[in-house]
Enzyme design. Structure first.
Site, PDB file in Angstrom:
ATOM      1  N   TYR A  30    -108.090   8.034 -43.257  1.00  0.00           N
ATOM      2  CA  TYR A  30    -108.613   7.139 -42.179  1.00  0.00           C
ATOM      3  C   TYR A  30    -108.889   5.553 -42.498  1.00  0.00           C
ATOM      4  CZ  TYR A  30    -113.403   6.764 -43.726  1.00  0.00           C
ATOM      5  OH  TYR A  30    -114.682   6.322 -44.404  1.00  0.00           O
ATOM      6  N   LYS A 143    -109.022   6.415 -49.175  1.00  0.00           N
ATOM      7  CA  LYS A 143    -109.972   6.781 -47.927  1.00  0.00           C
ATOM      8  C   LYS A 143    -109.571   7.889 -47.365  1.00  0.00           C
ATOM      9  CE  LYS A 143    -112.227   3.617 -44.708  1.00  0.00           C
ATOM     10  NZ  LYS A 143    -113.526   3.645 -45.346  1.00  0.00           N
ATOM     11  N   GLU A 175    -121.050   2.654 -56.026  1.00  0.00           N
ATOM     12  CA  GLU A 175    -120.904   1.969 -54.752  1.00  0.00           C
ATOM     13  C   GLU A 175    -122.124   2.415 -53.580  1.00  0.00           C
ATOM     14  OE1 GLU A 175    -117.238   2.465 -52.886  1.00  0.00           O
ATOM     15  OE2 GLU A 175    -116.962   4.651 -53.571  1.00  0.00           O
ATOM     16  N   LEU A 199    -113.946   2.919 -53.664  1.00  0.00           N
ATOM     17  CA  LEU A 199    -113.083   2.378 -52.610  1.00  0.00           C
ATOM     18  C   LEU A 199    -113.130   0.957 -52.747  1.00  0.00           C
ATOM     19  CD1 LEU A 199    -111.306   3.449 -50.331  1.00  0.00           C
ATOM     20  CD2 LEU A 199    -113.040   2.476 -48.671  1.00  0.00           C
TER      21      LEU A 199
HETATM   22  C1  LIG Z   1    -117.140   4.505 -49.842  1.00  0.00           C
HETATM   23  C2  LIG Z   1    -116.941   3.609 -49.140  1.00  0.00           C
HETATM   24  N1  LIG Z   1    -116.980   2.274 -49.755  1.00  0.00           N
HETATM   25  C3  LIG Z   1    -116.735   1.048 -49.441  1.00  0.00           C
HETATM   26  C4  LIG Z   1    -116.504   0.862 -48.305  1.00  0.00           C
HETATM   27  C5  LIG Z   1    -116.122  -0.557 -47.722  1.00  0.00           C
HETATM   28  O1  LIG Z   1    -114.913  -0.650 -47.409  1.00  0.00           O
HETATM   29  P1  LIG Z   1    -114.302  -1.718 -46.390  1.00  0.00           P
HETATM   30  O2  LIG Z   1    -114.868  -3.052 -46.739  1.00  0.00           O
HETATM   31  O3  LIG Z   1    -112.865  -1.782 -46.534  1.00  0.00           O
HETATM   32  O4  LIG Z   1    -115.020  -1.249 -44.928  1.00  0.00           O
HETATM   33  C6  LIG Z   1    -116.540   2.014 -47.203  1.00  0.00           C
HETATM   34  C7  LIG Z   1    -116.174   1.558 -45.860  1.00  0.00           C
HETATM   35  N2  LIG Z   1    -116.500   2.608 -44.883  1.00  0.00           N
HETATM   36  C8  LIG Z   1    -115.974   2.364 -43.498  1.00  0.00           C
HETATM   37  C9  LIG Z   1    -116.725   1.225 -42.970  1.00  0.00           C
HETATM   38  O5  LIG Z   1    -117.338   1.587 -41.870  1.00  0.00           O
HETATM   39  N3  LIG Z   1    -117.377   3.140 -41.727  1.00  0.00           N
HETATM   40  C10 LIG Z   1    -116.624   3.495 -42.698  1.00  0.00           C
HETATM   41  O6  LIG Z   1    -116.590   4.536 -42.969  1.00  0.00           O
HETATM   42  C11 LIG Z   1    -116.571   3.355 -47.565  1.00  0.00           C
HETATM   43  O7  LIG Z   1    -116.576   4.332 -47.030  1.00  0.00           O
END
Ligand SMILES: Cc1ncc(COP(=O)(O)O)c(CN[C@@H]2CONC2=O)c1O
Length: 280
Positions: A30, A143, A175, A199
């Site tokens: 996703y 992701k 993270e 991620l």
């Molecule tokens: C585990 C994880 N780490 C880091 C990030 C940050 O990545 P981005 O800067 O590319 O958003 C996300 C984003 N998660 C998305 C962001 O909003 N909702 C989500 O599930 C995430 O799920």
């Protein structure tokens, strides 16, 4: 409207089969893309990561990414999305329940839009976080729809009256449950290297660019939970939370307990990047 396979349809027309592998196995990938002023923010980077995630789980997208990009642009326009998010998901498809890959199943793409304002209160005042053990698998760079570890961590934060859970694996901060984590110590930014344990966030990548432009030193090195606790400033980053200060961790204030100067400098640079890329 929503995107269902390769068509824009009403949400009522979307029929998700009970043997869809995303539904039964979390077998899919996703992306979440932010929209400001009716324009997607860093969409190409998000779609490139979607392609990589699909490749890493040996899932072939049902049509070219360029076609998906156009469909998403049409969806944003059809839904008059000025400020909000586009959620995209690709399932390996529908097949009789069996762990192995189906002989033949068309991957199913769905996408929908959410109207959502910028989280200004959190951005201005900061949020609380708690630390918890990182119990996720060892391919966090993908992701994927396998989000149970993240869901349980997020709920731990909520149970403690916090907004985010900061994950710690073998004493090292990786993270957040759905964010990347940065600390500032003596003026230098530190964040976990982009490997299989985190991620590689798109917002994280923008921050690297902005830190360079602002001449803020940044070190892509692991740091301990103790370093987190003694940091001058801490912030999280994600598509939906942008650059959000963390002012309290496990009940103890971070620094002075208010958003710090380096975080605020990056927030200002981020707003300028939004204007540069979506108002031009
Ligand atoms: C585990 C994880 N780490 C880091 C990030 C940050 O990545 P981005 O800067 O590319 O958003 C996300 C984003 N998660 C998305 C962001 O909003 N909702 C989500 O599930 C995430 O799920």
């Amino acid at each position: 409207m929503i995107l269902y396979d390769e068509r824009l349809v009403s949400r009522e027309e979307a029929d998700i089969d009970i043997e869809d592998r995303a539904y039964q196995f979390g077998d899919g990938v996703y992306e979440m893309i932010r929209v400001y002023h009716g324009r997607p923010f860093y969409m190409d980077e998000h779609l490139a990561r979607l392609e990589r995630s699909a490749t890493e789980i040996r899932l072939s997208l049902p049509y070219p990414i360029t076609r998906l990009k156009q469909l998403l642009l049409d969806l944003i326009q059809q839904n008059h999305l000025e400020e909000g998010n586009v959620y995209i998901q690709v399932s390996r498809g529908v097949a009789p329940r069996y762990h192995g890959f189906p002989e033949q199943a068309r991957p199913l793409v769905i996408a929908y839009t959410q109207h959502a304002k910028r989280p200004l209160a959190e951005l201005n005042h900061g949020i609380k976080a708690v630390t918890t053990e990182d119990i996720r698998w060892l391919r966090c760079d993908i992701k994927s729809l396998n989000l149970l570890g993240a869901v349980l961590a997020k709920q731990t934060a909520i149970d403690h009256g916090a907004k985010e859970a900061i994950l710690v694996r073998d004493g090292i901060v990786t993270e957040g449950s759905s964010t990347n984590i940065f600390i500032i110590k003596d003026g230098t930014l530190h964040t976990h290297p982009a490997n299989h344990l985190i991620l590689n966030g798109i917002t994280r990548q923008v921050i690297f660019k902005l830190a360079d432009e602002c001449e803020i030193p940044i070190s892509e090195t692991t740091f301990s939970k103790e370093a987190l606790e003694s940091a001058d400033e801490v912030f999280l980053s994600s598509t939906t939370m942008e650059i959000c200060p963390i002012v309290e961790i496990d009940g103890r204030p971070v620094g002075q307990g208010v958003p710090g100067p380096v975080t605020k400098q990056l927030q200002e640079a981020f707003v300028n990047e939004i204007k540069r890329t979506t108002l031009a």
